[in-house]
Design a protein around this motif. Structure first.
Motif, PDB file in Angstrom:
ATOM      1  N   HIS A  24       1.103  13.110  -1.921  1.00  0.00           N
ATOM      2  CA  HIS A  24       1.611  13.658  -3.191  1.00  0.00           C
ATOM      3  C   HIS A  24       0.494  14.264  -4.033  1.00  0.00           C
ATOM      4  CE1 HIS A  24       0.475   9.470  -3.850  1.00  0.00           C
ATOM      5  NE2 HIS A  24       0.381   9.695  -5.142  1.00  0.00           N
ATOM      6  N   HIS A  25      -0.773  13.921  -3.722  1.00  0.00           N
ATOM      7  CA  HIS A  25      -1.897  14.551  -4.416  1.00  0.00           C
ATOM      8  C   HIS A  25      -2.227  15.919  -3.824  1.00  0.00           C
ATOM      9  CE1 HIS A  25      -3.394  11.198  -6.956  1.00  0.00           C
ATOM     10  NE2 HIS A  25      -2.859  10.425  -6.001  1.00  0.00           N
ATOM     11  N   GLN A  53       0.843  -1.186   0.000  1.00  0.00           N
ATOM     12  CA  GLN A  53       0.000   0.000   0.000  1.00  0.00           C
ATOM     13  C   GLN A  53       0.881   1.240   0.000  1.00  0.00           C
ATOM     14  OE1 GLN A  53      -3.140   0.559  -0.351  1.00  0.00           O
ATOM     15  NE2 GLN A  53      -4.094  -1.441  -0.063  1.00  0.00           N
ATOM     16  N   SER A  54       0.441   2.288  -0.688  1.00  0.00           N
ATOM     17  CA  SER A  54       1.168   3.551  -0.623  1.00  0.00           C
ATOM     18  C   SER A  54       1.109   4.088   0.803  1.00  0.00           C
ATOM     19  CB  SER A  54       0.555   4.572  -1.587  1.00  0.00           C
ATOM     20  OG  SER A  54      -0.804   4.797  -1.254  1.00  0.00           O
ATOM     21  N   THR A  64       4.694  18.032  -8.881  1.00  0.00           N
ATOM     22  CA  THR A  64       4.491  17.851 -10.318  1.00  0.00           C
ATOM     23  C   THR A  64       3.671  16.595 -10.591  1.00  0.00           C
ATOM     24  OG1 THR A  64       6.601  18.918 -10.808  1.00  0.00           O
ATOM     25  CG2 THR A  64       5.661  17.540 -12.539  1.00  0.00           C
ATOM     26  N   LEU A  65       2.682  16.709 -11.463  1.00  0.00           N
ATOM     27  CA  LEU A  65       1.844  15.573 -11.812  1.00  0.00           C
ATOM     28  C   LEU A  65       2.700  14.490 -12.472  1.00  0.00           C
ATOM     29  CD1 LEU A  65      -1.118  14.478 -12.014  1.00  0.00           C
ATOM     30  CD2 LEU A  65      -1.124  15.359 -14.352  1.00  0.00           C
ATOM     31  N   ARG A  66       2.670  13.292 -11.880  1.00  0.00           N
ATOM     32  CA  ARG A  66       3.470  12.188 -12.403  1.00  0.00           C
ATOM     33  C   ARG A  66       2.549  11.068 -12.872  1.00  0.00           C
ATOM     34  NH1 ARG A  66       6.487  11.078  -8.184  1.00  0.00           N
ATOM     35  NH2 ARG A  66       8.117  12.542  -8.819  1.00  0.00           N
ATOM     36  N   PRO A 123       5.908   7.615  -5.731  1.00  0.00           N
ATOM     37  CA  PRO A 123       4.498   7.358  -6.055  1.00  0.00           C
ATOM     38  C   PRO A 123       4.068   8.130  -7.300  1.00  0.00           C
ATOM     39  CG  PRO A 123       4.669   8.913  -4.240  1.00  0.00           C
ATOM     40  CD  PRO A 123       6.064   8.444  -4.521  1.00  0.00           C
ATOM     41  N   CYS A 124       2.932   7.761  -7.830  1.00  0.00           N
ATOM     42  CA  CYS A 124       2.382   8.411  -9.021  1.00  0.00           C
ATOM     43  C   CYS A 124       1.006   8.993  -8.716  1.00  0.00           C
ATOM     44  CB  CYS A 124       2.257   7.406 -10.171  1.00  0.00           C
ATOM     45  SG  CYS A 124       3.813   6.778 -10.809  1.00  0.00           S
TER      46      CYS A 124
END
Length: 533
Positions: A348-349, A342-343, A354-356, A425-426
């Motif tokens: 990061h949201h 799990q993240s 920067t959007l990854r 993470p993305c």
């Protein structure tokens, strides 16, 4: 009853008399996939004319109770194959008569290689020990002599290295025609006095497959003292007969080397043999979209590991409903991939980073990523503030050349990849999947990957994802067209709040529908220790 035409070089004709609803496979694949192989109406006969370039076909008939009847269908003209193979097994000298009129006396068989157009024998001349290779078309006759030879170490290594020459049934040629019933697991366990099961896991090397389906789900049972798990990497260490001693269950993941197979066969009947695979391995034969080297390897695995393991195993575990349906027998069990990572958070949201957008796949998905590259190019040009992380080999790197903020990385070993994914993470994860025979057997594992990356996932609208993704809630399902993929990417990139909501819902769905505890219960029930779990 099987009718075989072994003297036709480009096809095999056969009639199979069995109940019309029994499943029939050719080389591990459903027979209806073969050309002109259909049940004859109003009869108990399946009649087929199979055109093939493969040197060996294996026919399998599966009864309702899981019983297996197997029969090899040889395409070769030369009767010398069986004679040379018998000389190889028994370590006998042989005399090889050639169509040219010459005869090689006291030849020492070394190995057999199988090719698309026939077979080739490798031997040492008994007169001067010079290595020789002879095509089957050049062999007129082979006579096995009574005197034996002592194989050199070089002979043993060469013989072990040729996977195509492996004999499926060393001890009982009649086993091809004898049905072998599935062992009754409950009856077998009734004789056990021990309360702790010893499980031996055989894997080629550390892979995500064994952690996802075996080691992570069994961890709680092991820590509770209900079972003991021993892991052996079959390509990294030689076989050790001691590992099989007092073992109650042996699990083979995907592949197994020939020398380890020899040890495994010895424990048949003393320990339960479980075969676990998470890809439709035989479908590689029909999937030209796969990388050539990978496809060749899986074709080899189909002829050796897959067919034999499916035959001798007491249980078969598959990872998707499609595989469960395709290989449906009394011993087939479905274990869909649980979420084992799990993240750590979804910060990061929220931190304005920067959007990854990530594509995390192996090189076997080269064509899937190749399909996506033109869309990534258009999207990155229209959205200069977006960053891409892509895993792919040099061909993908070449296609992405000149694109800013597109990082193309070589696939990582499993342990290194987990550390990478944890630290990077993305926001969005893309999982395109082209429609081909191999991809149709895929599982829902990419949905679990999206959760582990803390990402909102965009998935091809395929069956394995339709069963888990609630479109627009915990992921997006799109058709494999440029317009739909670009529209989905743009809709998330321009709406961070929606991306965050989908990523959050994805985590919740994983916790509920893909929980690790469900996989643990699966193994507890399989081991018959569910009452104490």
């Amino acid at each position: 009853m099987i009718k075989r035409d072994g003297y036709v070089t480009n096809c095999i004709e056969l009639d199979v008399k069995c109940p019309i609803d029994y499943q029939i496979y050719i080389n591990g694949r459903p027979a209806q996939d073969a050309i002109d192989f259909l049940p004859t109406p109003f009869s108990h006969v399946h009649r087929g004319r199979i055109k093939t370039r493969e040197s060996l076909l294996v026919l399998e008939v599966l009864a309702h109770d899981g019983a297996f009847i197997r029969l090899p269908l040889w395409r070769w003209r030369s009767p010398g194959f069986e004679l040379f193979r018998e000389a190889l097994r028994s370590q006998k000298h042989c005399d090889i008569s050639l169509s040219s009129g010459d005869t090689i006396r006291n030849a020492v068989p070394i190995q057999i290689t199988v090719e698309d157009d026939g077979w080739r024998c490798h031997a040492r001349s008994g007169q001067n020990s010079v290595p020789i290779e002879i095509d089957d078309a050049d062999i007129l006759n082979i006579e096995i002599r009574s005197d034996t030879y002592a194989p050199t170490e070089g002979d043993k290594k060469r013989k072990a290295s040729v996977r195509n020459s492996r004999t499926f049934f060393k001890d009982a040629p009649a086993a091809f025609r004898q049905p072998i019933a599935v062992t009754s697991l409950s009856d077998k366990r009734a004789n056990y006095s021990r309360t702790k099961y010893r499980i031996l896991l055989l894997r080629p090397r550390p892979l995500p497959t064994d952690e996802i389906y075996v080691t992570a789900p069994l961890a709680q049972l092991c820590s509770s003292g209900l079972c003991e798990l021993v892991v052996a990497d079959t390509t990294l260490q030689p076989p050790d007969a001691g590992l099989f001693h007092d073992t109650d269950m042996v699990i083979v993941v995907r592949y197994i080397s020939a020398i380890w197979m020899d040890e495994l066969v010895k424990c048949k009947g003393h320990a339960e043999i479980v075969y676990l695979f998470d890809d439709d391995i035989p479908a590689a034969v029909d999937t030209i979209e796969l990388p050539a080297t990978y496809r060749r390897r899986l074709i080899d695995v189909t002829s050796c590991d897959f067919q034999y393991m499916f035959y001798i195993s007491d249980m078969v575990i598959v990872s998707s409903p499609i595989l469960a349906k395709r290989y449906n027998t009394a011993k087939t069990h479905l274990l869909e991939p649980p979420s084992i990572r799990q993240s750590e958070s979804l910060n990061h949201h929220l931190d304005g980073s920067t959007l990854r957008i990530g594509y995390h796949g192996s090189s076997t998905h080269y064509r899937d990523l190749e399909f996506l590259i033109p869309m990534i190019r258009k999207f990155s040009e229209a959205n200069p503030g977006v960053e891409f992380d892509l895993f792919g080999h040099k061909a993908i790197r070449q296609m992405a050349r000149g694109l800013d903020r597109v990082n193309v990385m070589d696939p990582l070993p499993w342990d290194e990849y987990k550390e990478f994914a944890k630290n990077r993470p993305c926001h969005i994860m893309v999982a395109p999947l082209l429609d081909n025979a191999y991809n149709r057997g895929k599982s829902r594992v990419k949905f679990c990957d999206a959760s582990s990356l803390g990402a909102a996932g965009i998935f091809t609208n395929a069956q394995m994802y339709r069963g888990i993704v609630d479109h627009g809630i915990d992921g997006l399902l799109v058709g494999n067209t440029e317009d739909e993929w670009l529209s989905a990417l743009q809709s998330l990139a321009t709406d961070p709040d929606r991306t965050y909501r989908i990523a959050s819902a994805c985590r919740i769905t994983n916790q509920v529908k893909c929980s690790l505890s469900k996989a643990t219960r699966f193994w507890a029930e399989l081991l018959n220790i569910s009452m104490r779990f």
